[in-house]
Design a protein around this motif. Structure first.
Motif: not given
Length: 124
Positions: A89-90, A94-96, A100-102
């Protein structure tokens, strides 16, 4: 048997368990080894944790562990698998957020668009 002797025996038992596990893994096909990477990581981490904390065990605990008729690390690995783990879940959160940031980083080069909405060709 004295405390240091028990500690040494327990240390050797855990080392042998780890070596037997490694040997059994090395008998497998490459794909099976790759699929077992999580199990391998847990075994190695368990061994390292035990070696760091073996000095804190009292005589009674060491006696009981040495008298077990099953593998200590195998048993704890199976118990670990039944634990709720928040890692996935963490990592998902983080990946999601990271995607967005990438995507925003990728947009920095895209700000210069032609009037027709197409990006200029930057091919060399």
């Amino acid at each position: 048997m004295e405390e240091n002797g028990l500690r040494d025996l327990l240390s050797k038992r855990l080392y042998i368990e780890l070596q037997l596990f490694k040997d059994s893994m090395l008998q497998r096909e490459k794909e099976d080894i790759f699929q077992s990477s999580y199990e391998i990581e847990i075994y190695v981490n368990l061994y390292e944790i035990f070696m760091m904390h073996i000095g804190n065990l009292d005589i009674g605990i060491m006696h009981r562990l040495l008298n077990l008729k099953f593998g200590i690390m195998e048993h704890l690995y199976q118990e670990w698998l039944s634990q709720d783990d928040s890692f996935f879940d963490e990592l998902k959160a983080f990946a999601c957020d990271g995607l967005g940031a990438l995507s925003e980083l990728g947009n920095l080069d895209c700000r210069e668009e032609a009037e027709d909405g197409k990006r200029p060709d930057k091919a060399a």
